[in-house]
Design a protein around this motif. Structure first.
Motif, PDB file in Angstrom:
ATOM      1  N   ILE A 139     -22.066   6.911   9.996  1.00 21.34           N
ATOM      2  CA  ILE A 139     -20.751   6.648  10.608  1.00 21.34           C
ATOM      3  C   ILE A 139     -20.574   5.210  11.079  1.00 21.34           C
ATOM      4  CG2 ILE A 139     -20.578   9.070  11.341  1.00 21.34           C
ATOM      5  CD1 ILE A 139     -21.068   8.105  14.240  1.00 21.34           C
ATOM      6  N   PHE A 140     -21.621   4.424  11.059  1.00 21.26           N
ATOM      7  CA  PHE A 140     -21.578   3.090  11.678  1.00 21.26           C
ATOM      8  C   PHE A 140     -20.513   2.195  11.046  1.00 21.26           C
ATOM      9  CE2 PHE A 140     -23.245  -1.311  12.102  1.00 21.26           C
ATOM     10  CZ  PHE A 140     -23.181  -1.415  13.480  1.00 21.26           C
ATOM     11  N   GLU A 141     -20.518   2.106   9.719  1.00 22.38           N
ATOM     12  CA  GLU A 141     -19.584   1.203   9.033  1.00 22.38           C
ATOM     13  C   GLU A 141     -18.134   1.612   9.272  1.00 22.38           C
ATOM     14  OE1 GLU A 141     -20.303  -1.545   7.399  1.00 22.38           O
ATOM     15  OE2 GLU A 141     -22.478  -1.348   7.581  1.00 22.38           O
ATOM     16  N   ASN A 142     -17.848   2.908   9.199  1.00 22.10           N
ATOM     17  CA  ASN A 142     -16.470   3.367   9.400  1.00 22.10           C
ATOM     18  C   ASN A 142     -15.991   3.132  10.830  1.00 22.10           C
ATOM     19  OD1 ASN A 142     -15.755   4.150   6.821  1.00 22.10           O
ATOM     20  ND2 ASN A 142     -16.538   6.230   7.062  1.00 22.10           N
ATOM     21  N   LEU A 143     -16.874   3.338  11.798  1.00 19.84           N
ATOM     22  CA  LEU A 143     -16.497   3.088  13.186  1.00 19.84           C
ATOM     23  C   LEU A 143     -16.153   1.619  13.402  1.00 19.84           C
ATOM     24  CD1 LEU A 143     -19.020   5.170  15.347  1.00 19.84           C
ATOM     25  CD2 LEU A 143     -16.584   5.600  15.003  1.00 19.84           C
ATOM     26  N   ALA A 144     -16.894   0.738  12.714  1.00 18.25           N
ATOM     27  CA  ALA A 144     -16.715  -0.700  12.911  1.00 18.25           C
ATOM     28  C   ALA A 144     -15.412  -1.220  12.325  1.00 18.25           C
ATOM     29  CB  ALA A 144     -17.893  -1.447  12.298  1.00 18.25           C
ATOM     30  N   LYS A 145     -14.664  -0.371  11.643  1.00 17.22           N
ATOM     31  CA  LYS A 145     -13.366  -0.801  11.104  1.00 17.22           C
ATOM     32  C   LYS A 145     -12.311  -0.923  12.203  1.00 17.22           C
ATOM     33  CE  LYS A 145     -14.111   1.298   6.544  1.00 17.22           C
ATOM     34  NZ  LYS A 145     -13.670   2.371   5.606  1.00 17.22           N
ATOM     35  N   ASN A 146     -12.517  -0.207  13.311  1.00 15.84           N
ATOM     36  CA  ASN A 146     -11.494  -0.162  14.357  1.00 15.84           C
ATOM     37  C   ASN A 146     -11.993  -0.532  15.747  1.00 15.84           C
ATOM     38  OD1 ASN A 146      -9.291   0.914  12.665  1.00 15.84           O
ATOM     39  ND2 ASN A 146     -10.608   2.717  12.503  1.00 15.84           N
ATOM     40  N   ALA A 147     -13.273  -0.886  15.869  1.00 19.12           N
ATOM     41  CA  ALA A 147     -13.819  -1.217  17.190  1.00 19.12           C
ATOM     42  C   ALA A 147     -15.063  -2.080  17.014  1.00 19.12           C
ATOM     43  CB  ALA A 147     -14.171   0.064  17.957  1.00 19.12           C
ATOM     44  N   LYS A 148     -15.460  -2.721  18.094  1.00 19.42           N
ATOM     45  CA  LYS A 148     -16.768  -3.373  18.104  1.00 19.42           C
ATOM     46  C   LYS A 148     -17.801  -2.287  18.380  1.00 19.42           C
ATOM     47  CE  LYS A 148     -17.573  -7.388  20.071  1.00 19.42           C
ATOM     48  NZ  LYS A 148     -17.810  -8.445  21.101  1.00 19.42           N
ATOM     49  N   VAL A 149     -18.771  -2.144  17.508  1.00 17.85           N
ATOM     50  CA  VAL A 149     -19.736  -1.050  17.605  1.00 17.85           C
ATOM     51  C   VAL A 149     -21.144  -1.621  17.751  1.00 17.85           C
ATOM     52  CG1 VAL A 149     -20.588   1.082  16.562  1.00 17.85           C
ATOM     53  CG2 VAL A 149     -18.243   0.336  16.117  1.00 17.85           C
ATOM     54  N   ILE A 150     -21.869  -1.089  18.724  1.00 11.35           N
ATOM     55  CA  ILE A 150     -23.242  -1.514  18.976  1.00 11.35           C
ATOM     56  C   ILE A 150     -24.164  -0.326  18.789  1.00 11.35           C
ATOM     57  CG2 ILE A 150     -24.860  -2.477  20.672  1.00 11.35           C
ATOM     58  CD1 ILE A 150     -22.376  -3.578  22.157  1.00 11.35           C
ATOM     59  N   ARG A 151     -25.190  -0.492  17.994  1.00 12.64           N
ATOM     60  CA  ARG A 151     -26.241   0.523  17.900  1.00 12.64           C
ATOM     61  C   ARG A 151     -27.578  -0.160  18.134  1.00 12.64           C
ATOM     62  NH1 ARG A 151     -27.081   2.220  11.513  1.00 12.64           N
ATOM     63  NH2 ARG A 151     -26.903   0.144  10.581  1.00 12.64           N
ATOM     64  N   TYR A 152     -28.552   0.581  18.635  1.00 12.57           N
ATOM     65  CA  TYR A 152     -29.846  -0.014  18.943  1.00 12.57           C
ATOM     66  C   TYR A 152     -30.924   1.054  18.909  1.00 12.57           C
ATOM     67  CZ  TYR A 152     -30.307   1.916  23.711  1.00 12.57           C
ATOM     68  OH  TYR A 152     -30.474   2.745  24.791  1.00 12.57           O
ATOM     69  N   SER A 153     -32.165   0.606  18.937  1.00  7.88           N
ATOM     70  CA  SER A 153     -33.310   1.508  19.044  1.00  7.88           C
ATOM     71  C   SER A 153     -33.963   1.277  20.404  1.00  7.88           C
ATOM     72  CB  SER A 153     -34.330   1.240  17.930  1.00  7.88           C
ATOM     73  OG  SER A 153     -33.753   1.431  16.652  1.00  7.88           O
ATOM     74  N   ARG A 154     -34.166   2.350  21.142  1.00 10.94           N
ATOM     75  CA  ARG A 154     -34.822   2.208  22.438  1.00 10.94           C
ATOM     76  C   ARG A 154     -36.238   1.670  22.261  1.00 10.94           C
ATOM     77  NH1 ARG A 154     -32.065   7.016  22.762  1.00 10.94           N
ATOM     78  NH2 ARG A 154     -33.902   8.266  22.259  1.00 10.94           N
ATOM     79  N   ILE A 155     -36.760   1.038  23.293  1.00 13.30           N
ATOM     80  CA  ILE A 155     -38.132   0.534  23.253  1.00 13.30           C
ATOM     81  C   ILE A 155     -39.066   1.669  22.853  1.00 13.30           C
ATOM     82  CG2 ILE A 155     -40.015  -0.435  24.625  1.00 13.30           C
ATOM     83  CD1 ILE A 155     -37.821  -1.756  26.377  1.00 13.30           C
ATOM     84  N   GLY A 156     -39.892   1.425  21.845  1.00 15.86           N
ATOM     85  CA  GLY A 156     -40.804   2.447  21.334  1.00 15.86           C
ATOM     86  C   GLY A 156     -40.284   3.151  20.102  1.00 15.86           C
ATOM     87  N   ASN A 157     -38.988   3.020  19.816  1.00 21.21           N
ATOM     88  CA  ASN A 157     -38.372   3.712  18.687  1.00 21.21           C
ATOM     89  C   ASN A 157     -37.913   2.735  17.611  1.00 21.21           C
ATOM     90  OD1 ASN A 157     -38.711   5.910  20.334  1.00 21.21           O
ATOM     91  ND2 ASN A 157     -36.541   6.273  20.698  1.00 21.21           N
ATOM     92  N   GLY A 158     -37.713   3.260  16.404  1.00 25.81           N
ATOM     93  CA  GLY A 158     -37.172   2.449  15.314  1.00 25.81           C
ATOM     94  C   GLY A 158     -37.949   1.176  15.103  1.00 25.81           C
ATOM     95  N   GLY A 159     -37.228   0.068  14.987  1.00 28.32           N
ATOM     96  CA  GLY A 159     -37.858  -1.234  14.801  1.00 28.32           C
ATOM     97  C   GLY A 159     -38.054  -2.000  16.087  1.00 28.32           C
ATOM     98  N   SER A 160     -37.802  -1.348  17.225  1.00 28.64           N
ATOM     99  CA  SER A 160     -38.067  -1.998  18.515  1.00 28.64           C
ATOM    100  C   SER A 160     -39.561  -1.986  18.802  1.00 28.64           C
ATOM    101  CB  SER A 160     -37.303  -1.284  19.639  1.00 28.64           C
ATOM    102  OG  SER A 160     -35.913  -1.469  19.496  1.00 28.64           O
ATOM    103  N   GLU A 161     -39.955  -2.774  19.795  1.00 27.29           N
ATOM    104  CA  GLU A 161     -41.380  -2.920  20.100  1.00 27.29           C
ATOM    105  C   GLU A 161     -42.004  -1.574  20.478  1.00 27.29           C
ATOM    106  OE1 GLU A 161     -44.120  -5.951  22.808  1.00 27.29           O
ATOM    107  OE2 GLU A 161     -42.063  -6.450  22.253  1.00 27.29           O
TER     108      GLU A 161
END
Length: 268
Positions: A58-80
């Motif tokens: 859904i990220f790309e579609n949401l960004a068509k009408n708003a500023k959208v921020i997504r992130y990974s919490r510390i310890g998750n995804g590509g975060s430390e």
């Protein structure tokens, strides 16, 4: 030829991830992505041990009408990476610090999935001036285990004990303590009078692995979230029987539609 093909593949891979950046929060690297522009800022909080990629559908579609921020919490995804028993209070503080590091001053529309709902509820009560609306998608609840116990207390206690053992065997997930603590999380009016939408699944499982996934529990799950969100003056419940725990994957158009509708209810 092969060298050229490998170079092209590397360029494509780089381009796909070029928008993801890192910022320091409490001295740790946190990955995030910002896309789009508009009147509103949508802040995406993933569930469990998930990272920002959970919002891909859904990220790309949401960004068509708003500023959208997504992130990974510390310890998750590509975060430390870090091994620590986090609490949702700590995660909420780090979400606040992340927004401050990104110089996001206006209130955000906080969209959270599963365990992320713990964080969003605490964030909304701790920093009420930083949230303009709230959406919880298949939100985990401190009352999850109560649903099981109401159906069959003895079997529920047995299944809950096994889930705890399985979690410990997997290294004790960061949210372990939050899932099984019985302290109440913030509700209305600790969370301010803002537009709130809950999307909950009542889809039935063919072969439920736990009491929690039984037909009776699915109905109770939908009813509990309906009752919860309807305590908010601006609350809205969306029940779906077309997806299980990841509506953003199974019904991305519906989720984007509901977030867009939520944005239309924000007063400022």
């Amino acid at each position: 030829m092969k060298l050229g093909l490998l170079f092209l593949i590397s360029i494509i891979a780089f381009s796909a991830s070029a928008e993801i950046s890192l910022v320091k929060v409490k001295g740790f690297d946190v990955e995030y992505e910002i896309k789009g522009s508009g009147k509103h800022v949508v802040f995406l909080e993933a569930g469990g041990s998930a990272g920002l990629s959970d919002w891909d559908p859904i990220f790309e579609n949401l960004a068509k009408n708003a500023k959208v921020i997504r992130y990974s919490r510390i310890g998750n995804g590509g975060s430390e990476k870090i091994k620590k028993n986090y609490s949702s209070e700590e995660y909420a503080e780090e979400a606040y610090l992340l927004l401050r590091a990104l110089k996001i001053d206006q209130p955000v529309v906080y969209v959270a999935h599963s365990y992320g709902a713990y964080i969003a509820r605490i964030f909304s009560s701790t920093y009420p001036d930083k949230v303009s609306a709230l959406m919880l998608i298949e939100p985990a609840s401190e009352h999850d285990v109560d649903i099981m116990r109401k159906i069959d207390l003895a079997l529920a206690e047995k299944e809950i004990a096994q889930v705890k053992l399985d979690d410990l065997a997997n290294g004790m997930s960061n949210q372990y303590l939050d899932f099984w603590s019985k302290r109440p999380l913030p509700d209305y009016p600790l969370i301010p009078d803002i537009p709130v939408t809950v999307i909950a699944s009542t889809k039935k499982f063919e072969k439920p692995s736990l009491l929690f996934f039984s037909d009776q529990a699915r109905d109770m799950w939908g009813q509990w979230h309906s009752d919860w969100v309807n305590t908010f003056p601006q609350g809205k419940i969306v029940l779906t029987n077309k997806s299980y725990h990841y509506p953003q994957n199974d019904e991305p158009e519906m989720v984007v539609k509901e977030i867009t509708e939520l944005l239309s209810r924000v007063k400022h």
